[in-house]
Design an enzyme around this catalytic site. Structure first.
Site, PDB file in Angstrom:
ATOM      1  CB  CYS A 164      -0.973  -0.046   1.195  1.00 31.41           C
ATOM      2  SG  CYS A 164      -2.320   1.135   1.071  1.00 31.41           S
ATOM      3  CD  GLU A 196      -0.541  -5.436   5.946  1.00 28.68           C
ATOM      4  OE1 GLU A 196      -0.472  -6.031   4.859  1.00 28.68           O
ATOM      5  OE2 GLU A 196      -0.819  -4.224   6.035  1.00 28.68           O
ATOM      6  CG  HIS A 213      -3.278  -3.661   3.414  1.00 33.29           C
ATOM      7  ND1 HIS A 213      -2.402  -2.902   4.167  1.00 33.29           N
ATOM      8  CD2 HIS A 213      -3.901  -2.800   2.585  1.00 33.29           C
ATOM      9  CE1 HIS A 213      -2.502  -1.624   3.803  1.00 33.29           C
ATOM     10  NE2 HIS A 213      -3.404  -1.541   2.850  1.00 33.29           N
TER      11      HIS A 213
END
Lengths: 894, 227
Positions: B87, B198, B196
């Site tokens: 991002c 994560e 994302h």
């Protein structure tokens, strides 16, 4: 601390406090450092205050000088009282300070006498580490951890300037949480707007949502829930309430007392500017009229990046035990922070105002004191820790400036005095407690609104109801596509719900659930609820209903509710009818919390939500916080797809009565508001909550969903669509015939929950219900192999049709040109099939962009509604057909 | 010996803790790096996390690119250090010219957060070797300026060299050209991705566990690459 290098006296006149002076062109003068030289040669415009800086000695010598106290919202007797306290007329700066601290917004002068009940009736709690009167209530949830949460309003600024009003609403509540020593970990946003199809609603809503998103996302706080309600009563007075949740180690709790004479007063964060002068304090304390459009400059402007740095800097200061006391700067800015911190400790303070770093060097003392510039904190620091504090601030790139010192109380034990100098001239010399604690308190006249008795007599139970299956089917579709019941994804997908990686449940679930301890799985659940229509019909029970709903929403996740916050949004307290509504609401909430055995830990009052003579519905918004010992045990709201096509059994807990008054159905289909709201029985709510917690603990539940607006029909649809699981429902015997199936589906009786129970658990579960005395009905089964919601003998609606009806409304209303574009653009939608999918990608639905208010609104929309739009379909990469001016693909629209 | 993976914190980084958690869950040791400190402390790979570095002022990633730590990272990336920009990290990589193109305002002008299907187009990078090409994964996307743009020659080059790492499927959330969600440099050690990963490493908090593959990939890569 009281000397400074530049004792220049400025002999130029100021402007009326609260009224920004003519903007001066030279506002870009760079400041050399924390201590501003501040010499200004340019003349200021002359006005009635053309007397130079109004010092304390000067005020003593000119007792007859006329002061604009009335314009600042002070009454004659209030002004006299100030003169009495000071033994002279106030200086210009002092007058500004008293006027904002004694405003309704800061002093709670109309609400105080009622709010006392929250303390008086509060059940004993050994969890409460800080309660009402602090920046936010703090509740202990484990040996090591505490949480703090609070909801506040920023209603008026959000109407005047929706983006900044909403953004700074979020910023303000986050600083309250930060000031308690907590790391902010989540936000929620109960929002209320005028009619969904009113042209101004599009302006306000899109701005407010973007503001909440812009600020919260940039701070890195997941938005885990809220409300989105439309009602014409909020047309000129939208409600932006913002809630923040924070977590802290128990021993990191901070307080605001400016203890320890000799300690240094440090202002940290953004520079002080003219924004927000008279903003929240004056705006929030006067009824809107046509001139409110011109008040735009007094709305504060937010900078979330600075707030993010401020958060990290403060947390590092706490962990280093570098601060004695801390207070955020919000409404009433420096005035409030200085007086509250000193008053809390009983100390005095000497502050050199010219040390305050300014965005606009030409600001006058009273402007600096009244400014509501955002992203500022006031610290009280021991002298030997000052260097470490300044170093931490520097590390995070935030400004920190010593602006004064704490002084001792008087030798006779009297509290100290707040003395503020401006270039060595004393401009303020007041007892700080006189601004904070000695403000006026009014027992305003109250009278039940004259129309209430007629309103209550006009019951919705007498309205014509759908009786045949076809009409019932149409009603379901019409209801789920109505603005208050439809899919809110258009709003919530503008919010980051993932950041920080601890969001276990977020909207549209009944509660947001946040893991607060990765090691143990400890977490909290939070829900905010309110129902202005119920409160309009009966503010006492309407408030209890809001409390019951929030409590139930927390309970259905399996959490144990432990604490309450509230935001009380009302019209003008000078209207006896409004004041009666307010008093009843407060009494209802205090009684309700006592019955539920959970304390109110803090809250906020917003009056003057009124345009002309028309007040909003009384709108108490209640937040309930619960604890989950292990968030792995949380119960989601949606039906669960099961491998092997196993069915879960669906039980409706609680009793359904014919209660339609104030309901969403009465409003949507008949534009009717009348009668009395549903009965509320908090003892039963408590039993129900205990039952669900126990059932969740032993694994009886695969889903649980609260029933509220829209009744059972709404809960069924939401539970089906959450993960795309069909269900078959049978109307119980006693609801057969006539309009009774309708009552079964749309009554809004309180104290009800829809649960799904896996096979093999039903006997144990119903035995548990019997043991706890909770009534239940087995109403059907989930149908993982099916693709429709079927109510046996009544109707069947395909999940696709339901989803189209449910999710088209907001994109059509607020989606702008994208929505229409999407209608023309067919493309593929892939629905993920992984079992791990928590929230399946829903087919977008603008393709079926037909008005969803007809009886049979959607069916003509054709197959598999999709909305993928691609100007240059990239099926074959490197396709040469894109042309030389390749443009970004149009994003899909939902 | 556990691999040490650095996670950089810029002022305004938000998903740095999440990236560190993902590194840990993948079995490596996260090492927090500070924007103002050029030292990399011997980390074997670096994650530039999501957020709003420097408030996104001027242009997303435009200021972070000049942070002292970035000078070291740019040099090390040239020498093969695996770098993943997520991002805002992707935006920084573009601003630092480690990756071509730019991320611009979402076409619909709104911040958008949703669970997004991606198709892994290249499993040959340091950060995607745990996947199969063509595999579909579910990863949250959340950005306001995630619309990938580049001139046509660059796009063709990316496609031609197999440097489009992942594409949006089932809907393009931001209008990115050719549905591009992630790209890599010619060497395959630097990857920028808009969604994302994560946030998809725990069943409790994510929509899937598909994000973990990005972090286990780099561990595989490191084992295969003699230090």
């Amino acid at each position: 601390m009281t000397t400074h290098p530049d004792p220049a006296v400025r002999e130029t006149p100021g402007a009326l406090p609260g009224v920004p002076a003519e903007p001066r062109a030279a506002t870009v003068v760079p400041q050399a450092g924390p201590v501003d030289g501040g010499r200004h040669a340019e003349p200021a415009p002359a006005d009635e205050w053309a007397h130079g800086v109004d010092t304390v000695p000067r005020a003593g010598g000119t007792p007859e000088e006329l002061q604009p106290y009335a314009e600042l919202g002070l009454r004659d007797d209030e002004y006299d009282r100030i003169r009495h306290i000071l033994g002279r007329r106030p200086t210009q700066a002092e007058l500004a300070m008293y006027s904002i601290m004694w405003s309704e917004h800061c002093s709670y002068k109309s609400s105080k006498v009622h709010l006392r009940q929250f303390g008086e009736k509060a059940p004993p709690s050994d969890r409460l580490l800080a309660g009402i009167g602090e920046n936010a209530g703090v509740v202990q949830v484990s040996d090591e951890l505490a949480v703090t949460f609070k909801v506040e309003s920023h209603n008026h600024p959000s109407f005047v300037e929706p983006y900044q009003g909403a953004a700074t609403g979020v910023g303000g509540i986050v600083r309250d949480i930060l000031a308690m020593g907590a790391r902010p970990v989540a936000v929620m946003d109960p929002l209320r707007f005028g009619a969904a199809d009113h042209p101004d609603t599009a302006r306000v809503l899109t701005g407010v949502v973007a503001g909440v998103a812009g600020y919260g996302n940039c701070l890195g706080l997941p938005n885990i829930g809220g409300e989105l309600v439309f009602d014409p009563c909020y047309q000129g007075n939208p409600l932006l309430n913002a809630l923040c949740l924070g977590v802290l180690p128990v021993d990191r709790l901070q307080n605001k007392a400016a203890a320890g004479p000799g300690n240094v007063v440090v202002l940290m964060g953004a520079k002080t500017g003219r924004d927000g002068i008279g903003g929240v304090s004056v705006l929030a304390s006067a009824t809107f009229d046509d001139s409110s459009e011109q008040r735009r400059p007094s709305v504060q402007v937010g900078d979330p990046f600075t707030e993010k740095l401020l958060i990290e800097a403060c947390l590092e200061l706490y962990d280093g035990q570098l601060v004695v006391g801390i207070q955020d700067l919000g409404g009433a800015g420096l005035t409030c922070a200085l007086t509250e911190t000193a008053a809390a400790a009983g100390t005095g303070m000497r502050v050199s105002l010219e040390r305050v770093p300014l965005r606009e060097p030409s600001m006058d003392p009273h402007e600096i004191l009244a400014s509501e510039s955002q992203e500022r904190m006031l610290l009280v620091v021991a002298p030997d820790k000052l260097d470490a504090v300044l170093k931490t601030a520097e590390k995070w790139g935030v400004l920190a400036t010593a602006i004064g010192e704490v002084t001792a109380p008087a030798p006779d034990g009297q509290p100290g005095r707040l003395v503020i100098t401006w270039r060595d001239h004393v401009v303020v010399d007041v007892p700080p407690g006189s601004l904070v604690d000695d403000g006026p308190v009014y027992a305003r006249p109250m009278r039940e609104p004259a129309d209430l008795i007629l309103l209550q007599a006009d019951r919705a139970e007498t309205l014509p109801r759908p009786v045949d299956p076809e009409a019932l089917r149409a009603t379901v579709l019409r209801m789920i596509s109505s603005p208050n019941l439809c899919d809110k994804t258009w709003v919530t997908e503008q919010y980051d719900r993932y950041v920080l990686g601890n969001t276990v449940l977020a909207q549209p679930e009944d509660s947001g659930v946040i893991r607060i301890d990765e090691r143990t799985g400890l977490g909290v659940a939070l829900s905010v609820d309110g129902n202005g229509r119920y409160a309009r019909l009966d503010p006492y029970h309407g408030t209890k209903l809001a409390l019951a709903e929030a409590y139930r929403n927390v309970a259905v996740t399996g959490a144990k509710p432990i604490a309450v916050t509230n935001c009380l949004n009302f019209g003008s307290p000078e209207d006896p009818g409004v004041m009666w509504q307010f008093a009843e609401a407060v009494r209802g909430l205090a009684d309700g919390c006592a019955e539920l055995g959970i304390p109110v830990t803090g809250g906020n009052v917003s009056f003057y939500n009124q345009t002309g003579a028309a007040a909003i519905h009384p709108t108490p918004v209640v937040g309930v916080l619960g604890v989950l010992d292990n968030v792995e045990d949380r119960v989601p709201m949606g039906f669960v797809p099961r491998s092997g096509g196993d069915h879960d059994q669906l039980f409706l807990l609680g009793e359904t009565h014919t209660e339609l008054s104030g309901s969403e159905w009465a409003w949507v289909t008949h534009e009717h508001l009348g009668g009395v709201p549903p009965q509320v029985d908090l003892a039963r709510e408590r039993v129900l909550a205990d039952l669900i917690a126990e059932a969740a603990r032993v694994g009886h539940l695969t889903s649980a969903h609260d029933l509220s607006d829209g009744g059972l029909a709404q809960s069924l649809v939401e539970s089906c669509l959450r993960r795309g699981v069909a269900a078959r429902i049978a109307v119980p015997e006693r609801f057969a015939g006539g309009s009774m199936p309708f009552v079964f589906l749309f009554s809004e009786s309180a104290g009800r929950v829809l649960v799904s129970v896996p096979r093999g658990h039903e006997k144990a579960f119903t035995a548990l219900c019997a043991e706890r005395g909770v009534s239940w009905d087995l109403i059907g089964v989930t149908d993982p192999a099916g693709d429709a919601l079927e109510v046996h003998g009544q109707f069947q609606i395909g999940l696709d049709e339901l989803r189209t009806a449910w999710s088209s409304t907001l994109p059509q209303l607020f989606g702008g040109p994208e929505a229409t574009q999407a209608v023309q653009a067919p493309a593929a939608v892939t629905t993920p099939s992984a079992a791990a999918v928590k929230e399946p990608v829903v087919p977008a639905t603008e393709a079926a962009a037909v008005t969803p208010t007809d009886a049979e609104p959607i069916v003509a929309a054709g197959p598999a509604p999709t909305a993928e739009v691609e100007q240059a379909p990239p099926a074959e990469p490197a396709g040469p057909d894109a042309g030389d001016t390749e443009r970004p693909a149009a994003p899909d629209k939902r | 010996m556990t691999a040490r993976v650095g996670v950089v914190t810029f002022p305004g980084s938000l998903d740095d803790g999440d990236a560190a958690r993902a590194v840990r869950i993948a079995g490596a040791e996260p090492v927090r790096l500070w924007h103002g400190d050029p030292e990399l402390y011997g980390v074997e790979a670096v994650v530039l996390p999501g957020g709003f570095s420097y408030g996104d002022y001027l242009r997303c990633g435009a200021i972070a690119r000049f942070a002292p730590v970035m000078e070291t990272i740019v040099d090390a990336a040239g020498g093969g250090l695996p770098v993943l920009g997520i991002c805002n990290g992707f935006q920084i990589l573009c601003e630092a010219h480690l990756l071509p193109g730019a991320l611009t305002r979402n076409q619909h002008l709104h911040f958008r957060n949703r669970d997004q299907m991606l198709r892994i187009e290249s499993a040959g990078t340091a950060w995607t070797n745990a996947f199969q090409a063509g595999q579909q994964v579910l990863i949250p996307v959340k950005n306001g300026e995630g619309c990938y743009v580049a001139d046509r020659a660059t796009l063709d080059e990316l496609e031609g060299e197999g440097r489009v790492v992942a594409r949006y499927v089932g809907g393009n959330p931001n209008g990115s050209m050719r549905d591009i969600a992630a790209i890599t440099n010619p060497a395959g050690n630097v990857v920028g991705i808009m969604p994302h990963p994560e946030h998809a490493v725990e069943a409790l908090t994510g929509p899937s566990l598909d994000g973990l593959g990005f972090f286990t990939s780099v561990l595989k890569h490191l084992v295969g690459t003699p230090a």
